[in-house]
Design an enzyme around this catalytic site. Structure first.
Site, PDB file in Angstrom:
ATOM      1  N   ILE A 101       0.860  -1.176   0.000  1.00 26.01           N
ATOM      2  CA  ILE A 101       0.000   0.000   0.000  1.00 26.01           C
ATOM      3  C   ILE A 101       0.898   1.227   0.000  1.00 26.01           C
ATOM      4  O   ILE A 101       2.069   1.165   0.384  1.00 26.01           O
ATOM      5  CB  ILE A 101      -0.973   0.006   1.203  1.00 26.01           C
ATOM      6  CG1 ILE A 101      -0.230  -0.135   2.535  1.00 26.01           C
ATOM      7  CG2 ILE A 101      -2.012  -1.075   1.065  1.00 26.01           C
ATOM      8  CD1 ILE A 101      -1.143  -0.124   3.752  1.00 26.01           C
ATOM      9  N   ASP A 102       0.358   2.345  -0.470  1.00 24.83           N
ATOM     10  CA  ASP A 102       1.163   3.550  -0.633  1.00 24.83           C
ATOM     11  C   ASP A 102       1.753   4.028   0.692  1.00 24.83           C
ATOM     12  O   ASP A 102       1.212   3.741   1.768  1.00 24.83           O
ATOM     13  CB  ASP A 102       0.312   4.681  -1.225  1.00 24.83           C
ATOM     14  CG  ASP A 102      -0.234   4.338  -2.597  1.00 24.83           C
ATOM     15  OD1 ASP A 102       0.390   3.505  -3.288  1.00 24.83           O
ATOM     16  OD2 ASP A 102      -1.279   4.896  -2.975  1.00 24.83           O
ATOM     17  N   LYS A 103       2.825   4.779   0.586  1.00 25.34           N
ATOM     18  CA  LYS A 103       3.507   5.319   1.772  1.00 25.34           C
ATOM     19  C   LYS A 103       2.528   6.009   2.719  1.00 25.34           C
ATOM     20  O   LYS A 103       2.539   5.767   3.931  1.00 25.34           O
ATOM     21  CB  LYS A 103       4.590   6.309   1.335  1.00 25.34           C
ATOM     22  CG  LYS A 103       5.248   7.056   2.478  1.00 25.34           C
ATOM     23  CD  LYS A 103       6.197   8.140   1.968  1.00 25.34           C
ATOM     24  CE  LYS A 103       6.730   8.972   3.120  1.00 25.34           C
ATOM     25  NZ  LYS A 103       7.579  10.088   2.655  1.00 25.34           N
TER      26      LYS A 103
END
Length: 304
Positions: free
Chosen positions: A137-139
């Site tokens: 998942i994105d930062k």
């Protein structure tokens, strides 16, 4: 470098070479065995054969297992939120602001650095910089991730993702008041030709489907639950922007005037479910919204 010699028993006569090795070496994944065969690390009676070679009684199989590639990623002690762990899988609640895996130029402070200090073993299928990482998942997205602790678990979890049997539900705060209670966005996603750092809905992109339902409405904002059918890069962020309801706090896809947040977009991977790689039992986990997300919702509630 490990050297193994096995003799084909009667019950495996006529069976493909890669399947025979899967039966005899249950700790090795089928894809890894096939790669060893391609790399000529497997000899039948001192000869190279293909994966579909049908084994004969008393064939001598010489198997060479190379030493694992040295890992340059340094384990780092972190206070990770481990929701579940056994010998096969881990489920981690990742905080917003943490990158999942290292990349050249950014080799520390990632979830992988923390996992390497926490777990004795992680799968090696995704290479030295992404051990154990099945999906990401994105930062600036918080929430649940599944991590594979061996290659067999990794293969099982990836297959479940491909077959769309993994449950993934996200909570998102978006701009605008969505008038309908449910919706589906079915639009292909690919690299934005005008900005290679961004994704966009584009003809010829990869098939992408996001289902959503409204949880709460606020003045100029809506809280929704998104269920992923596919897992494209930035999928929820791109799809919600595409239909005119971009995520709040999103510096990349949101409007210039948005809720200011040091945490980035208001997106949280709240529910994760999958079949256990060993037992086949369905497991489902949930993670509460981070405090900053809850505080933003309370502020919107007060505004009416």
């Amino acid at each position: 470098m490990d050297q193994e010699l096995v003799i084909v028993p009667e019950e495996l006569v006529g069976v493909r070479l890669d399947k025979v090795l899967s039966e005899l070496f249950s700790d090795l994944s089928r894809s890894y065995i096939q790669q060893l065969i391609k790399d000529k690390k497997v000899l039948i009676n001192e000869k190279v054969e293909k994966a579909n070679y049908k084994c004969r009684l008393n064939d001598q199989i010489h198997l060479t297992i190379p030493e694992p590639e040295a890992l340059d990623v340094v384990p780092e002690d972190m206070d990770l939120d481990i929701v579940y762990e056994d010998d096969y899988v881990m489920v981690v609640n990742k905080p917003s602001g943490m990158v999942v895996h290292p990349a050249p130029g950014s080799m520390s402070g990632t979830l992988v650095n923390g996992l390497m200090a926490q777990a004795k073993n992680l799968s090696g299928i995704n290479g030295v910089l992404r051990p154990g990482i099945v999906h990401r998942i994105d930062k600036d997205t918080s929430g649940l991730l599944m991590v594979a602790k061996n290659d067999l678990a990794h293969e099982s979890l990836v297959n479940q993702l491909v077959e769309k049997t993994v449950t993934r539900r996200y909570i998102a705060l978006v701009h605008g008041e969505i008038p309908h209670d449910n919706g589906t966005v079915d639009a292909p996603i690919g690299r934005d030709p005008k900005d290679r750092k961004k994704m966009t809905v584009i003809e010829g992109g990869k098939h992408a489907v996001t289902h959503f339902k409204v949880l709460r409405r606020f003045k100029n904002f809506t809280l929704i639950e998104c269920r992923l059918e596919t897992g494209r890069t930035h999928q929820i962020r791109v799809h919600m922007k595409y239909i005119g309801y971009p995520l709040a706090g999103d510096p990349q896809y949101g409007p210039r005037k948005t809720i200011s947040s040091e945490w980035g977009q208001f997106l949280h991977a709240a529910v994760l479910g999958f079949d256990h790689p060993k037992t086949g039992k369905y497991l489902e986990f949930s993670a509460e919204l981070p405090s900053y997300f809850e505080e933003a919702l309370e502020s919107l509630e007060k505004l009416g």
